[in-house]
Design a protein around this motif. Structure first.
Motif, PDB file in Angstrom:
ATOM      1  N   TYR A  53       4.115  -5.141  -2.096  1.00  0.00           N
ATOM      2  CA  TYR A  53       3.788  -4.078  -1.000  1.00  0.00           C
ATOM      3  C   TYR A  53       3.826  -2.831  -1.197  1.00  0.00           C
ATOM      4  O   TYR A  53       3.220  -2.014  -1.104  1.00  0.00           O
ATOM      5  CB  TYR A  53       4.199  -4.399   0.376  1.00  0.00           C
ATOM      6  CG  TYR A  53       4.174  -3.466   1.535  1.00  0.00           C
ATOM      7  CD1 TYR A  53       2.966  -3.687   2.115  1.00  0.00           C
ATOM      8  CD2 TYR A  53       4.878  -2.383   1.919  1.00  0.00           C
ATOM      9  CE1 TYR A  53       2.543  -2.917   3.305  1.00  0.00           C
ATOM     10  CE2 TYR A  53       4.739  -1.563   2.893  1.00  0.00           C
ATOM     11  CZ  TYR A  53       3.667  -1.928   3.632  1.00  0.00           C
ATOM     12  OH  TYR A  53       3.353  -0.856   4.593  1.00  0.00           O
ATOM     13  N   LYS A  55       1.279   0.207  -2.005  1.00  0.00           N
ATOM     14  CA  LYS A  55       1.121   1.485  -1.405  1.00  0.00           C
ATOM     15  C   LYS A  55       1.363   2.644  -2.193  1.00  0.00           C
ATOM     16  O   LYS A  55       0.736   3.799  -1.839  1.00  0.00           O
ATOM     17  CB  LYS A  55       2.104   1.472  -0.436  1.00  0.00           C
ATOM     18  CG  LYS A  55       2.058   0.384   1.075  1.00  0.00           C
ATOM     19  CD  LYS A  55       0.762   1.203   1.816  1.00  0.00           C
ATOM     20  CE  LYS A  55       1.358   1.810   3.062  1.00  0.00           C
ATOM     21  NZ  LYS A  55       0.442   2.220   3.746  1.00  0.00           N
ATOM     22  N   ASP A  83      -5.306  -0.710  -0.748  1.00  0.00           N
ATOM     23  CA  ASP A  83      -5.325  -1.100   0.504  1.00  0.00           C
ATOM     24  C   ASP A  83      -5.547  -2.463   0.729  1.00  0.00           C
ATOM     25  O   ASP A  83      -5.211  -3.098   1.545  1.00  0.00           O
ATOM     26  CB  ASP A  83      -6.308  -0.177   1.277  1.00  0.00           C
ATOM     27  CG  ASP A  83      -5.765   1.261   1.430  1.00  0.00           C
ATOM     28  OD1 ASP A  83      -4.439   1.456   1.190  1.00  0.00           O
ATOM     29  OD2 ASP A  83      -6.524   2.209   1.700  1.00  0.00           O
ATOM     30  N   THR A  84      -6.331  -3.319  -0.351  1.00  0.00           N
ATOM     31  CA  THR A  84      -6.817  -4.405  -0.079  1.00  0.00           C
ATOM     32  C   THR A  84      -5.584  -5.373  -0.120  1.00  0.00           C
ATOM     33  O   THR A  84      -5.387  -6.311   0.727  1.00  0.00           O
ATOM     34  CB  THR A  84      -7.947  -4.828  -1.136  1.00  0.00           C
ATOM     35  OG1 THR A  84      -7.273  -4.777  -2.381  1.00  0.00           O
ATOM     36  CG2 THR A  84      -9.131  -4.228  -0.783  1.00  0.00           C
ATOM     37  N   GLN A 123      -3.723  -4.822   3.139  1.00  0.00           N
ATOM     38  CA  GLN A 123      -4.085  -5.789   4.142  1.00  0.00           C
ATOM     39  C   GLN A 123      -3.807  -7.442   4.175  1.00  0.00           C
ATOM     40  O   GLN A 123      -3.504  -8.002   5.067  1.00  0.00           O
ATOM     41  CB  GLN A 123      -5.682  -5.830   4.140  1.00  0.00           C
ATOM     42  CG  GLN A 123      -6.009  -4.132   4.749  1.00  0.00           C
ATOM     43  CD  GLN A 123      -7.260  -3.871   4.571  1.00  0.00           C
ATOM     44  OE1 GLN A 123      -8.064  -4.552   4.081  1.00  0.00           O
ATOM     45  NE2 GLN A 123      -7.815  -2.753   4.994  1.00  0.00           N
ATOM     46  N   LEU A 139      -0.099  -7.918   4.970  1.00  0.00           N
ATOM     47  CA  LEU A 139       0.140  -7.809   6.344  1.00  0.00           C
ATOM     48  C   LEU A 139      -0.839  -8.738   7.373  1.00  0.00           C
ATOM     49  O   LEU A 139      -0.602  -8.537   8.687  1.00  0.00           O
ATOM     50  CB  LEU A 139      -0.075  -6.325   6.709  1.00  0.00           C
ATOM     51  CG  LEU A 139       0.893  -5.398   6.168  1.00  0.00           C
ATOM     52  CD1 LEU A 139       0.748  -3.814   6.485  1.00  0.00           C
ATOM     53  CD2 LEU A 139       2.439  -5.687   6.455  1.00  0.00           C
ATOM     54  N   SER A 140      -1.601  -9.707   6.827  1.00  0.00           N
ATOM     55  CA  SER A 140      -2.509 -10.475   7.728  1.00  0.00           C
ATOM     56  C   SER A 140      -1.410 -11.339   8.546  1.00  0.00           C
ATOM     57  O   SER A 140      -0.651 -11.956   8.015  1.00  0.00           O
ATOM     58  CB  SER A 140      -3.446 -11.110   6.788  1.00  0.00           C
ATOM     59  OG  SER A 140      -2.686 -12.026   6.107  1.00  0.00           O
TER      60      SER A 140
END
Length: 79
Positions: A34, A38, A43-44, A47, A50-51
């Motif tokens: 993560y 960042k 961003d994928t 995402q 964080l799903s």
């Protein structure tokens, strides 16, 4: 000195400890992935990490490991 104490734990407790170790290493790997994603702006990956699907499975695994610890503790206390 010879004593009758036996320091060997049962197999379920050993498996629970290994499971907890690898679970925490997995969480640590997610944190590193993560932070790195960042920093580099990917961003994928953020995402995906964080799903709700990922966190749901991590929560289920954590509850399973805690149940194994509980069973192992109860078994050890009855011995």
């Amino acid at each position: 000195m010879n004593t009758n104490l036996n320091n060997s734990y049962n197999l379920l407790f050993k498996w629970s400890c290994k499971g907890l170790k690898y679970f925490l290493l997995t969480l640590f790997g997610f944190v590193i992935a993560y932070v790195i994603s960042k920093v580099f702006g990917c961003d994928t990956i953020v995402q995906i990490l964080l799903s709700p699907f990922v966190w749901e499975w991590l929560f289920r695994i954590a509850v399973l490991i805690l149940c194994f610890f509980g069973i192992a503790i109860i078994y050890e206390s009855t011995r």
